[in-house]
Design an enzyme around this catalytic site. Sequence first.
Site, PDB file in Angstrom:
ATOM      1  N   GLU A 107       7.908   2.375  -3.964  1.00  9.22           N
ATOM      2  CA  GLU A 107       6.462   2.103  -4.028  1.00  9.22           C
ATOM      3  C   GLU A 107       5.707   3.213  -3.312  1.00  9.22           C
ATOM      4  O   GLU A 107       4.676   3.670  -3.777  1.00  9.22           O
ATOM      5  CB  GLU A 107       6.162   0.748  -3.365  1.00  9.22           C
ATOM      6  CG  GLU A 107       4.712   0.277  -3.504  1.00  9.22           C
ATOM      7  CD  GLU A 107       3.781   0.811  -2.430  1.00  9.22           C
ATOM      8  OE1 GLU A 107       4.279   1.404  -1.439  1.00  9.22           O
ATOM      9  OE2 GLU A 107       2.556   0.650  -2.577  1.00  9.22           O
ATOM     10  N   ASP A 136       1.906  -7.207  -0.070  1.00  7.21           N
ATOM     11  CA  ASP A 136       2.036  -5.954   0.673  1.00  7.21           C
ATOM     12  C   ASP A 136       1.094  -6.028   1.865  1.00  7.21           C
ATOM     13  O   ASP A 136       0.351  -6.993   2.032  1.00  7.21           O
ATOM     14  CB  ASP A 136       1.685  -4.766  -0.237  1.00  7.21           C
ATOM     15  CG  ASP A 136       2.331  -3.459   0.203  1.00  7.21           C
ATOM     16  OD1 ASP A 136       2.496  -2.554  -0.642  1.00  7.21           O
ATOM     17  OD2 ASP A 136       2.660  -3.333   1.408  1.00  7.21           O
TER      18      ASP A 136
END
Lengths: 326, 334
Positions: free
Chosen positions: A189, A212
């Site tokens: 990511e 997140d």
Amino acid sequence: MIELLHRLCGTFAPSGREEAVRRLVAAEVEPLCDDVRSDALGNLFARRRGSGPRVVLAAHLDQVGVIVTHVGADGFCRIAPVGGVSPSVLLGQRLVFASGLTAAVAAERREDPRQPLRFDQLYLDPQDVAAVRVGDMAVFASGLSVGAERVIGPALDDRAGVAVLIETLRTLAAAPLACDLCCLFSVQEEVGLRGARTAGFQIEADVALAVDVTLAADTPRATPLNVRLGAGAAVKLADRSVLCHPVVGDALQAAAGRARVDFQLEVLDTGGTDAGALQLAGVGAAAGGLSIPLRHVHTAAEMIDRRDLRACVAVLGQFLLAPPRV
Amino acid sequence: MRTEVTRLLRLFADLPGVSGDEERVREAVWEEVRDRVDAARVDALGSLICWKGCRPEGPPPRVLLDAHLDEVGFVVTRIDADGYARFAPVGGIDARLLPGTALRIGREGLPGVIGSRPIHLDKDVSKAPDPRRLAIDAGPDAERRLRPGDFAVFATTCEPFGQGLWKGKALDDRAGCALLAALLGEDLPLPVCATFSVQEEVGSRGAGPAAFSVPTEFALALEGTTCADLPGVEADAEATQLRGGPVVTVMDGTLIAAPEVLRALEATGVPFQWKRTTAGGTDAGRLQLAGAGRAAGVVAVPCRYIHGPAAVLAESDLLAAYDLVLAFLKGLVA
């Protein structure tokens, strides 16, 4: 959850080299899911089959770090960033390689110290240069400090999200979900949402949520943003990679109401999350995010609040019992 | 076959093929590979996709090898009343190298020169010129022979020199095309998909769509890569060394190479060098993420003065790259 977070944050897993933390996560989620598999890039998919919309919750396995680009004859190494880590934050830090070997980060004497420090001015001084090869990666030396409310350490981005997902699966182990759930533990990511692109293509989700961290703006002279540490789970409305689907944001707020926990609204004017990639994969998905407020992102001393972690687990639990119809 | 790599390098390098105008290079490649593959098609963007030891309607092969057909160059944007042609770069060109450079323009390869101001008139010679302030001098009747949209390439002939060196334009990535076309002439140990992709230099646009419908386990991009082992350049800034062998990327701006690919390349025992910077990108970034994803990597040939009028590579590096890729393929069936 804190004990799990210790183990997660203590595991070496920079972008592209996530094997160790993937194994740890797979062992944790195996007993909680119908099937667990991984793909060519190393993404981990943990499925709980059900009827209803296909929902993917995504937390990324990788952390930022550095990569050795050159091993000098003089015993010092040159480095480049893996993910968004700045030279000034690395200076003076102790980094650790996969093997456990450690190194100090130092800088050349600069002609003009007023200019910002550049990567080519940094070098790595390892304990044993013979054990270092070009291509080796290193991360901040681990060590989580846990207080009554605040937790400090490297890699909370996004091991905190990983812990929240695992804890959510644990909490809902006996509950009937109203959706076909995939918990995605994604790779790479930090270098551009790469794992989420191929994962999204495979999952074909209706609803996609990134779990997140988000930037808490309650520090001196911070960019004015809405999110504060300890003020609850952050419902993402937008970041630089995604304009969240309003139905998803509404459903998260409603879930927070049912869970009776604090939430806050998040608009992040910098950075992106897997939600951006999952929204656009294949034919697309309704995307959003539930975020953990975090101070000092991409440093050795990231900080989160345990109440926000618990709030996120509670919100996700309610969300999966009544996911939005899109 | 290995013995034809330099013939193919020379053949392909001299052809014009700026991003978006790759047809002639593709046709030359096709002439060389048509009798070596079992099936082929040209996709909507113009990439050539070949199947060897397999067919598109059958199960996909385990490996995809990619080289890009296109080179950096120029496109004519306007012909001025004074006969000078304005242009824009296509792909990443070092503007410092442009003034006074010879070009071949358009379908007919008409000669032209990028104008330059004499040194006594130029106050600041240290700054890179803005390409929008430059113009191509193609003769007084340029407007009758050139049109906006014409592509232009460096007017450099590919030829050997020194001891085992080659200079030419477009070595990035006609070196990769030569390697791939030559490899297709081997009796390969396993089925392979070969993509000759378009538009890499403007963002690896062709590779993803080309690879999308061929879901392989592995993909390797065959490339020309930067080599700055020059006087005055510190060792940690040179990226690669000429005659240091083929270059394997660990990480660049588009890709973190899959550990399985790196292990397989190391296991061949063929000596290579690691790329020692993380700048730049290749088709491998797109190949990795196409469809459901795959393990991807890059094997490249060091090229000094890449993306300029005349790049230089070493024949030994080129042939060693051939050996490395072939050994990689053999290792997959071992």
